[in-house]
Design a protein around this motif. Structure first.
Motif, PDB file in Angstrom:
ATOM      1  N   THR A  80       0.818  -1.198   0.000  1.00  0.00           N
ATOM      2  CA  THR A  80       0.000   0.000   0.000  1.00  0.00           C
ATOM      3  C   THR A  80       0.858   1.256   0.000  1.00  0.00           C
ATOM      4  OG1 THR A  80      -1.542  -1.216   1.437  1.00  0.00           O
ATOM      5  CG2 THR A  80      -1.986   1.123   1.099  1.00  0.00           C
ATOM      6  N   ALA A  81       0.463   2.227  -0.818  1.00  0.00           N
ATOM      7  CA  ALA A  81       1.122   3.534  -0.829  1.00  0.00           C
ATOM      8  C   ALA A  81       0.063   4.613  -0.827  1.00  0.00           C
ATOM      9  CB  ALA A  81       2.008   3.682  -2.063  1.00  0.00           C
ATOM     10  N   SER A  82       0.419   5.773  -0.300  1.00  0.00           N
ATOM     11  CA  SER A  82      -0.503   6.905  -0.304  1.00  0.00           C
ATOM     12  C   SER A  82       0.149   8.076  -1.033  1.00  0.00           C
ATOM     13  CB  SER A  82      -0.870   7.319   1.130  1.00  0.00           C
ATOM     14  OG  SER A  82       0.261   7.887   1.789  1.00  0.00           O
ATOM     15  N   ASN A  96      -6.962  10.747   2.166  1.00  0.00           N
ATOM     16  CA  ASN A  96      -6.789   9.346   2.531  1.00  0.00           C
ATOM     17  C   ASN A  96      -6.555   8.470   1.303  1.00  0.00           C
ATOM     18  OD1 ASN A  96      -7.260   9.787   5.358  1.00  0.00           O
ATOM     19  ND2 ASN A  96      -9.441   9.975   4.897  1.00  0.00           N
ATOM     20  N   GLU A  97      -6.228   9.095   0.158  1.00  0.00           N
ATOM     21  CA  GLU A  97      -6.055   8.315  -1.065  1.00  0.00           C
ATOM     22  C   GLU A  97      -4.888   7.343  -0.932  1.00  0.00           C
ATOM     23  OE1 GLU A  97      -5.431   8.813  -5.904  1.00  0.00           O
ATOM     24  OE2 GLU A  97      -5.624  10.594  -4.634  1.00  0.00           O
ATOM     25  N   THR A  98      -5.165   6.078  -1.257  1.00  0.00           N
ATOM     26  CA  THR A  98      -4.132   5.058  -1.244  1.00  0.00           C
ATOM     27  C   THR A  98      -4.215   4.216  -2.516  1.00  0.00           C
ATOM     28  OG1 THR A  98      -5.509   3.433  -0.091  1.00  0.00           O
ATOM     29  CG2 THR A  98      -4.142   4.889   1.278  1.00  0.00           C
ATOM     30  N   ALA A  99      -3.122   3.549  -2.825  1.00  0.00           N
ATOM     31  CA  ALA A  99      -3.058   2.625  -3.950  1.00  0.00           C
ATOM     32  C   ALA A  99      -2.793   1.220  -3.453  1.00  0.00           C
ATOM     33  CB  ALA A  99      -1.958   3.043  -4.917  1.00  0.00           C
ATOM     34  N   ASP A 100      -3.467   0.255  -4.050  1.00  0.00           N
ATOM     35  CA  ASP A 100      -3.224  -1.159  -3.780  1.00  0.00           C
ATOM     36  C   ASP A 100      -2.151  -1.630  -4.747  1.00  0.00           C
ATOM     37  OD1 ASP A 100      -3.229  -3.879  -3.497  1.00  0.00           O
ATOM     38  OD2 ASP A 100      -5.283  -4.185  -4.207  1.00  0.00           O
ATOM     39  N   LEU A 101      -0.922  -1.718  -4.289  1.00  0.00           N
ATOM     40  CA  LEU A 101       0.205  -2.029  -5.153  1.00  0.00           C
ATOM     41  C   LEU A 101       0.191  -3.473  -5.638  1.00  0.00           C
ATOM     42  CD1 LEU A 101       3.030  -0.070  -3.310  1.00  0.00           C
ATOM     43  CD2 LEU A 101       1.664   0.658  -5.279  1.00  0.00           C
ATOM     44  N   THR A 102      -0.622  -4.328  -5.019  1.00  0.00           N
ATOM     45  CA  THR A 102      -0.726  -5.698  -5.528  1.00  0.00           C
ATOM     46  C   THR A 102      -1.428  -5.731  -6.880  1.00  0.00           C
ATOM     47  OG1 THR A 102      -2.867  -6.195  -4.477  1.00  0.00           O
ATOM     48  CG2 THR A 102      -0.881  -6.574  -3.161  1.00  0.00           C
TER      49      THR A 102
END
Length: 437
Positions: A136-138, A412-418
């Motif tokens: 996870t990254a934001s 609160n934006e995040t990315a699902d790196l998977t």
């Protein structure tokens, strides 16, 4: 046979080929694509971080241009001809347009759509990429949609490294105003329309409904509206009288509640009043989405301004809703008058047979890679997107192919790196297979 535009006959031919592709083992080239994407993932992660750390709010002209320059260099490095389309005519930074022309005259033509801008203002304090954990990254725009841009570029980079672009011609357009469209739309979206008229297939790399098991085969259109209400100002003791009437605030309340009562149960139709201001004096600044007002409890309100949006799944649903809303607004209470103004907006992206076929191809690519099948997302679960300006000009369109995440448009934006390597591989495989049809 040229792929200038798919005819209905070719659509039927494509449908007949689907069982040959579905559930098939990956061929030699496809296995090499998987290996190449794996090699490119570390650099892809670096490129997402680099892009996120450049503030590119839609109105930050300098920042949008910097992200445009970054992506332009990445596309030039893999052999694309890149142009910067200046946006001063529509009061935005502009767009990146990158082109790869196959030497094969029968090559399928694919348009890939992303955007450079975010919703975060130039002086926002949410400015940097942060790795929260391994998956996870934001950061501002990490999923919406700098991660999606990286998926486009890395998929093409992987195919180019293997010399697997010979059967496709590609246009990539990365707009600089998706989050806050330049006006008029006829100018700010012209590059998308022009590229779509060239293309056979349009692919959008927004994050859709942020579910890796779905993609957007249809999107609702969007338009803004403003309701202006005026009435006679008078002492509050005279409200409801025949001479004075009900005032502007009661009239505005009647209209909004009637919208809700008459239209809220229609499938896929929504309308949201996002700002309301009223009183003796009320001013609405549409350019800055702000308002000021003065009023007293013992004075009947003279003015109300309301700004909202309307979303629908088809042109017919749009027109019927607009007609009903205008009729409601025109049936004014005593002593008041209302004006309802609709803006130009995003057209709907209809659920066509071509879109369903493209979704099936994408789902088969996912399944053959060992991932999940992909089904059509509920159009209610995502907003409007630039692909809507392309969809009616191509026979196949699909969106929501970008980096999955959560909290878009918020701090609160995040990315699902998977989802990064999965969606790069699915995209690369889809493009390769389209080139084999």
């Amino acid at each position: 046979m040229s792929f200038l535009k798919f005819s209905h006959a070719i659509i039927l031919t494509l449908a007949s080929t689907l069982p040959l592709i579905s559930h098939a083992a990956l061929d030699k080239n496809e296995r090499e694509i998987v290996k190449q994407v794996d090699k490119n993932i570390p650099q892809a992660l670096k490129e997402i971080e680099q892009a996120v750390n450049i503030n590119s709010g839609s109105l930050n002209i300098e920042g949008v241009k910097k992200v445009g320059a970054l992506t332009s260099e990445q596309l030039k490095a893999i052999g694309f001809k890149v142009e910067w389309l200046d946006g001063s005519a529509f009061n935005r930074a502009g767009h990146v347009l990158a082109t790869f022309e196959s030497k094969n005259p029968d090559a399928i033509k694919i348009l890939m759509i992303g955007h450079l801008d975010t919703v975060f203002a130039k002086h926002d304090d949410f400015t940097t990429y942060k790795q929260l954990d391994a998956d996870t990254a934001s950061g501002p725009g990490v999923a919406d949609m700098k991660g999606g841009n990286t998926i486009i570029i890395t998929a093409l980079k992987s195919l180019q490294a293997l010399n697997l672009l010979e059967n496709v011609s590609i246009k990539v357009i990365l707009t600089g105003d998706e989050e806050s469209s330049g006006r008029p739309l006829s100018l700010s979206k012209q590059a998308i329309v022009d590229a779509a008229m060239w293309a056979d297939v349009a692919l959008g790399f927004e994050n859709g409904d942020n579910n890796i098991k779905t993609a957007m085969a249809a999107r609702r259109g969007y338009t803004g509206w403003t309701l202006n209400v005026s009435a006679a100002a008078a002492h509050s003791s005279q409200i409801f009288s025949d001479n004075v009437g009900y005032g502007a605030i009661y009239e505005a309340s009647r209209i909004l509640n009637s919208f809700r009562e008459q239209l809220a149960t229609q499938p896929n139709l929504t309308f949201n009043p996002g700002l309301i201001v009223g009183g003796t004096n009320a001013d609405y600044d549409s350019a800055n989405s702000s308002a000021t007002a003065f009023g007293k409890s013992n004075v009947i309100a003279q003015t109300v301004h309301i700004a909202g949006d309307l979303r629908a799944l088809s042109p017919k649903q749009f027109e019927n809703a607009k007609r009903s809303m205008q009729l409601i607004a025109s049936n004014s209470l005593n002593g008041s008058k209302a004006e309802l103004i609709f803006e130009d907006g995003y057209p709907p992206m209809a659920l066509t047979d071509g879109n369903k076929k493209l979704l099936a191809l994408y789902s088969d690519a996912s399944h053959d890679l060992g991932f999940n099948k992909v089904v059509a997302a509920n159009p209610r679960n995502a907003g409007a997107a630039d692909i809507s300006f392309a969809a009616s000009h191509v026979n196949m369109a699909l969106d929501g192919l970008g980096l999955m995440g959560s909290g878009a448009h918020t701090k609160n934006e995040t990315a699902d790196l998977t989802s990064l390597d999965k969606n790069i591989k699915k995209t690369a495989l889809l493009i390769y297979r389209l080139g084999q049809l």
